[in-house]
Enzyme design. Structure first.
Site, PDB file in Angstrom:
ATOM      1  N   TYR A 140       0.823  -1.215   0.000  1.00  0.00           N
ATOM      2  CA  TYR A 140       0.000   0.000   0.000  1.00  0.00           C
ATOM      3  C   TYR A 140       0.859   1.268   0.000  1.00  0.00           C
ATOM      4  CZ  TYR A 140      -4.105  -2.912   1.047  1.00  0.00           C
ATOM      5  OH  TYR A 140      -5.113  -3.849   1.002  1.00  0.00           O
ATOM      6  N   LYS A 191       3.127 -15.388   1.838  1.00  0.00           N
ATOM      7  CA  LYS A 191       2.999 -16.084   0.556  1.00  0.00           C
ATOM      8  C   LYS A 191       4.434 -16.374   0.111  1.00  0.00           C
ATOM      9  CE  LYS A 191       0.418 -17.512  -2.907  1.00  0.00           C
ATOM     10  NZ  LYS A 191      -0.514 -18.633  -2.805  1.00  0.00           N
ATOM     11  N   ASP A 224      -3.478 -17.976   1.196  1.00  0.00           N
ATOM     12  CA  ASP A 224      -4.663 -18.604   0.598  1.00  0.00           C
ATOM     13  C   ASP A 224      -5.214 -19.688   1.525  1.00  0.00           C
ATOM     14  OD1 ASP A 224      -2.191 -19.712   0.019  1.00  0.00           O
ATOM     15  OD2 ASP A 224      -2.789 -20.576  -1.897  1.00  0.00           O
ATOM     16  N   ASP A 248      -5.475  -6.730   5.752  1.00  0.00           N
ATOM     17  CA  ASP A 248      -6.669  -5.974   5.375  1.00  0.00           C
ATOM     18  C   ASP A 248      -7.783  -6.950   5.003  1.00  0.00           C
ATOM     19  OD1 ASP A 248      -8.363  -3.995   4.543  1.00  0.00           O
ATOM     20  OD2 ASP A 248      -7.199  -3.387   2.797  1.00  0.00           O
ATOM     21  N   ASP A 252     -11.047  -8.486   7.615  1.00  0.00           N
ATOM     22  CA  ASP A 252     -12.454  -8.254   7.245  1.00  0.00           C
ATOM     23  C   ASP A 252     -13.215  -9.572   7.184  1.00  0.00           C
ATOM     24  OD1 ASP A 252     -12.225  -5.523   7.088  1.00  0.00           O
ATOM     25  OD2 ASP A 252     -13.217  -5.393   5.141  1.00  0.00           O
TER      26      ASP A 252
END
Ligand code: NAD
Length: 357
Positions: A140, A191, A224, A248, A252
């Site tokens: 980001y 990852k 994942d 993020d 959620d």
């Protein structure tokens, strides 16, 4: 020493829910909590009054405060504005200005509300996990970024995922400190099979935990799989730590497992232990001004503030117990209402909470 708390109600339901949280703080002040409250402008309200979603005076007051309590920012009124002055910029500016690199997002499902989840009650009832998200680095913020035009005239968008070792070390330490106060189990999500940046993340996380927190049981999971496991059997987790973007998304998803967005608090901390505390939900323009918003996420944010920035864990425990008590009494705001329960409005819930305290 008197602790200073900067209160930033913001937009939409922000002022309504913050008023109830302030009631709780005032009540505790009456019982000896040594706290002084200031109020400031942020978001659309700040843009309307001062032409900026984060006026200099707000940032200056936030820097002086021990903690910031924020309602929410944003709303359709400000959507046509240039992105540089949209309400959300106020929030990002505050995070950057205070160096709030560690975002704590608990996902707790009170057994009384198990039917609110989209998952079966036995999978989520009593869920209590903490996701620690890196908040000031990663993709980001990484440079270079942008949209460029290639030689063949086609446009190409690009962003950069970067983490320096010190950024990984401090967020892993932050997560370890939380894990030490809980079940001492930490799952680092990356990852590493595809992204070199998170290969380094995994290596540094392993080193920090092994050398500084040997009591903590550390596991690693690809993002994942973590997404899949959160939906399959979320109670397997205690504390999770991950990058800005993965956090993020996962936080959620974890929040929605509980089905009650009006119940979840959050904290964002910097290296000095200064923190910003806010509900995870937004300004809910669809119900703003109706007095029916659920103030419990904001009140639970006050509990996190007491625990993480004001060193008052006992008072934090009392607020959390008071929340359980009002739920046990059957009191519900419309967002968590179910058959046989008693519906109360925002103010009614705040008053009941203070009474339970
Ligand atoms: P939202 O979280 O505001 O609302 C989603 C839904 O949840 C709505 O139906 C709303 O009524 C309900 N809801 C949210 N909080 C509630 C509460 N306390 N009690 C009862 N119901 C509640 O998300 P959105 O609608 O996507 O966004 C609305 C605005 O909020 C946008 O401008 C967005 O940019 C902003 N936003 C701000 C923050 C923040 O301030 N941290 C976070 C997310 C979104």
């Amino acid at each position: 020493m008197t602790k200073r708390v900067l209160v930033l109600p913001g937009d939409g339901i922000g002022p309504e829910i913050v008023a109830e949280a302030v009631k709780v703080l005032d009540h505790l002040a009456g019982e000896g909590l040594d706290v002084e409250l200031d109020e400031g402008l942020i978001g659309g309200a700040a843009y309307d009054a001062a032409g900026s979603p984060l006026p200099e005076s707000t940032l200056a007051m936030a820097r002086e405060a021990d903690a910031v309590l924020l309602g929410a920012v944003g709303g359709p009124k400000w959507e046509p504005l240039d992105i540089a002055v949209r309400p959300e910029k106020g929030l990002l500016g505050l995070r950057a200005g205070l160096g709030l690199f560690s975002n704590l997002r608990p996902a707790i499902l009170y057994p009384q509300l198990a039917s609110a989840s989209s998952l079966r009650p036995e999978i989520v009832s009593g869920l209590d996990i903490m996701i620690v998200r890196e908040l000031t680095g990663g993709i980001y913020f990484g440079q270079p970024r942008g949209i460029r035009t290639l030689e063949n005239g086609e446009r190409q968008g690009f962003n950069t995922l970067v983490y320096a070792e010190h950024e990984i070390e401090r967020i892993v330490r932050s997560a370890c400190e939380i894990a030490m106060k809980r079940g001492k189990r930490l799952c680092s999500v990356d990852k590493a099979n595809v992204l070199e940046c998170t290969e380094l993340w995994r290596e540094v996380a392993t080193r920090v935990v092994k050398s500084e927190y040997p009591q903590i049981e550390l596991s690693h999971m690809y993002v994942d799989n973590a997404a899949m496991q959160l939906v399959k059997w979320p109670k397997q987790f205690d504390v999770m730590v991950t990058t800005n973007m993965f956090g993020d998304i996962l936080s959620d998803a974890a929040a929605m497992l509980t089905g009650s967005i009006g119940m979840l608090p959050s904290a964002s901390l910097n290296e000095k232990g200064q923190g910003m505390y806010e509900p995870i939900h937004g300004s809910a323009p669809d119900i703003a001004g109706k007095g029916i918003a659920n103030p419990l996420a904001t009140i639970l944010s006050v509990a996190m503030m007491l625990r993480y920035s004001l060193n008052e864990a006992g008072m934090a425990d009392r607020i959390e117990k008071a929340v359980v008590a009002v739920l046990d009494k059957g009191l519900r705001t419309p967002d968590i209402m179910s058959e046989g329960m008693t519906e109360v409005n925002c103010e009614g819930m705040g008053d009941a909470l203070v009474a339970a305290l």
